[in-house]
Design a protein around this motif. Structure first.
Motif, mmCIF file in Angstrom:
data_model
loop_
_atom_site.group_PDB
_atom_site.id
_atom_site.type_symbol
_atom_site.label_atom_id
_atom_site.label_comp_id
_atom_site.label_asym_id
_atom_site.label_seq_id
_atom_site.Cartn_x
_atom_site.Cartn_y
_atom_site.Cartn_z
ATOM 1 N N CYS A 8 28.767 32.449 31.850
ATOM 2 C CA CYS A 8 29.199 33.705 31.228
ATOM 3 C C CYS A 8 30.525 33.530 30.505
ATOM 4 C CB CYS A 8 29.321 34.801 32.289
ATOM 5 S SG CYS A 8 27.723 35.291 32.991
ATOM 6 N N GLN A 9 31.315 32.510 30.908
ATOM 7 C CA GLN A 9 32.572 32.218 30.227
ATOM 8 C C GLN A 9 32.343 31.446 28.935
ATOM 9 O OE1 GLN A 9 35.473 30.322 32.841
ATOM 10 N NE2 GLN A 9 34.529 31.284 34.620
ATOM 11 N N SER A 10 31.141 30.911 28.780
ATOM 12 C CA SER A 10 30.824 30.114 27.602
ATOM 13 C C SER A 10 30.449 31.022 26.435
ATOM 14 C CB SER A 10 29.666 29.165 27.912
ATOM 15 O OG SER A 10 29.187 28.560 26.734
ATOM 16 N N ARG A 11 30.951 30.675 25.264
ATOM 17 C CA ARG A 11 30.603 31.446 24.067
ATOM 18 C C ARG A 11 29.101 31.399 23.795
ATOM 19 N NH1 ARG A 11 33.574 33.231 19.511
ATOM 20 N NH2 ARG A 11 35.459 32.288 20.381
ATOM 21 N N LEU A 12 28.446 30.324 24.227
ATOM 22 C CA LEU A 12 27.017 30.184 23.963
ATOM 23 C C LEU A 12 26.203 31.304 24.590
ATOM 24 C CD1 LEU A 12 24.873 28.346 22.645
ATOM 25 C CD2 LEU A 12 24.683 27.164 24.837
ATOM 26 N N PHE A 13 26.638 31.813 25.750
ATOM 27 C CA PHE A 13 25.886 32.857 26.447
ATOM 28 C C PHE A 13 26.590 34.209 26.405
ATOM 29 C CE2 PHE A 13 24.074 29.008 28.254
ATOM 30 C CZ PHE A 13 22.717 29.293 28.189
ATOM 31 N N ASP A 20 18.956 37.419 32.292
ATOM 32 C CA ASP A 20 18.361 36.768 31.114
ATOM 33 C C ASP A 20 18.750 35.293 31.052
ATOM 34 O OD1 ASP A 20 16.962 38.940 30.160
ATOM 35 O OD2 ASP A 20 18.572 39.631 28.846
ATOM 36 N N ILE A 21 20.012 34.981 31.394
ATOM 37 C CA ILE A 21 20.456 33.586 31.383
ATOM 38 C C ILE A 21 19.615 32.757 32.344
ATOM 39 C CG2 ILE A 21 22.350 32.027 32.009
ATOM 40 C CD1 ILE A 21 24.307 34.145 31.008
ATOM 41 N N PRO A 78 35.751 24.799 32.482
ATOM 42 C CA PRO A 78 34.491 25.513 32.719
ATOM 43 C C PRO A 78 34.186 26.529 31.625
ATOM 44 C CG PRO A 78 35.673 25.255 34.776
ATOM 45 C CD PRO A 78 36.594 24.743 33.690
ATOM 46 N N GLY A 79 32.957 26.471 31.133
ATOM 47 C CA GLY A 79 32.552 27.298 30.003
ATOM 48 C C GLY A 79 32.663 26.571 28.685
ATOM 49 N N GLY A 80 33.380 25.439 28.667
ATOM 50 C CA GLY A 80 33.544 24.655 27.444
ATOM 51 C C GLY A 80 32.395 23.678 27.228
ATOM 52 N N TYR A 81 32.461 22.958 26.129
ATOM 53 C CA TYR A 81 31.344 22.114 25.709
ATOM 54 C C TYR A 81 31.690 20.633 25.720
ATOM 55 C CZ TYR A 81 29.770 26.561 23.821
ATOM 56 O OH TYR A 81 29.404 27.873 23.687
ATOM 57 N N THR A 82 30.648 19.824 25.763
ATOM 58 C CA THR A 82 30.784 18.391 25.532
ATOM 59 C C THR A 82 29.919 18.036 24.331
ATOM 60 O OG1 THR A 82 28.920 17.759 26.961
ATOM 61 C CG2 THR A 82 31.055 18.030 28.023
ATOM 62 N N MET A 123 15.244 39.201 22.407
ATOM 63 C CA MET A 123 16.552 39.437 21.809
ATOM 64 C C MET A 123 17.595 38.474 22.373
ATOM 65 S SD MET A 123 16.271 41.750 19.534
ATOM 66 C CE MET A 123 18.007 42.184 19.301
ATOM 67 N N ALA A 124 17.410 38.064 23.636
ATOM 68 C CA ALA A 124 18.379 37.160 24.259
ATOM 69 C C ALA A 124 18.429 35.820 23.529
ATOM 70 C CB ALA A 124 18.038 36.946 25.732
#
Length: 227
Positions: A8-13, A20-21, A78-82, A123-124
């Protein structure tokens, strides 16, 4: 799956409910992997087909310059990307390595599964696609911020550029940077001893105050424009 709160901290979600996730992760064939401290998640030159989202721990992106010196490009929480930019670039090799700097847990999602049309037309998934493009833009801007430091002609200008940005992001006059001196020198691509001397001179000249990795920009420095 555990650590959904990190997603939920990730911009992707962003904007997608927990329920839904949870359902989407199954449809997207998401997998979770754990890494020990100092273990490599991605090596420079690897092909990357998955978007990696950090669930727990901290990682750093690094690369070697022409002299073989390691340079810290960015930190990931946490929530960031690789390697999200490489995953989205189709066939490009990763230009940097990603390494765990403490025990790490990463969720991997095949980029092709995100880009493929959802059979349920939900929609998700539409929100997920929009978020992916936002995430790519966010990562590109992070690299732009670091480049702002690198193009500065002197160590003092590099330091002031970096500290000005961190203060603006923190929204506080006194703020903490995520680097020790060695890591700060790597991030700014300068010699550690030279950085330590310059910080002492900047303190002497009334530009900054600091104690370990806690800093405060003083008025004389704050009035300068280092954007």
């Amino acid at each position: 799956m555990n650590n959904l709160d990190s997603l939920c901290q990730s911009r992707l979600f962003s904007g997608i409910s927990l329920s839904d996730i949870s359902q989407m992760l199954k449809r997207l064939s998401a997998t979770r992997k754990e890494y020990a401290k100092d273990e490599m998640v991605v090596r420079e030159g690897d092909f990357v087909d998955d978007v990696g989202i950090i669930l727990q721990g901290t990682a750093q992106s690094t690369k070697l310059n022409v002299k073989g010196k390691q340079i810290i490009v960015s930190l990931h929480y946490p929530g960031g990307y690789t390697a999200v930019l490489t995953a989205a670039s189709r066939g490009r090799r990763c230009p940097m390595s990603v390494q765990a700097i403490e025990p790490l847990e990463v969720l991997f999602i095949p980029i092709q599964n995100i880009l493929s049309p959802c059979t349920k037309l939900c929609m998700a998934h539409e929100q997920l696609l929009g978020n992916l493009f936002d995430s790519i833009a966010e990562r590109a801007l992070e690299l732009h911020d670091r480049n702002d430091c690198l193009i500065m002609p002197t160590i003092r200008d590099k330091v002031l550029t970096y500290l000005t940005r961190v203060r603006r992001e923190a929204g506080m006059e006194t703020f903490t940077i995520p680097f020790d001196r060695e890591a700060m020198a790597e991030y700014l691509d300068v010699d550690r001893s030279a950085l330590s001397r310059e910080l002492a001179w900047m303190k002497r000249d009334g530009l900054i105050e600091f104690c370990r990795n806690e800093f405060r920009l003083l008025q004389q420095a704050a009035e300068k424009d280092f954007h």
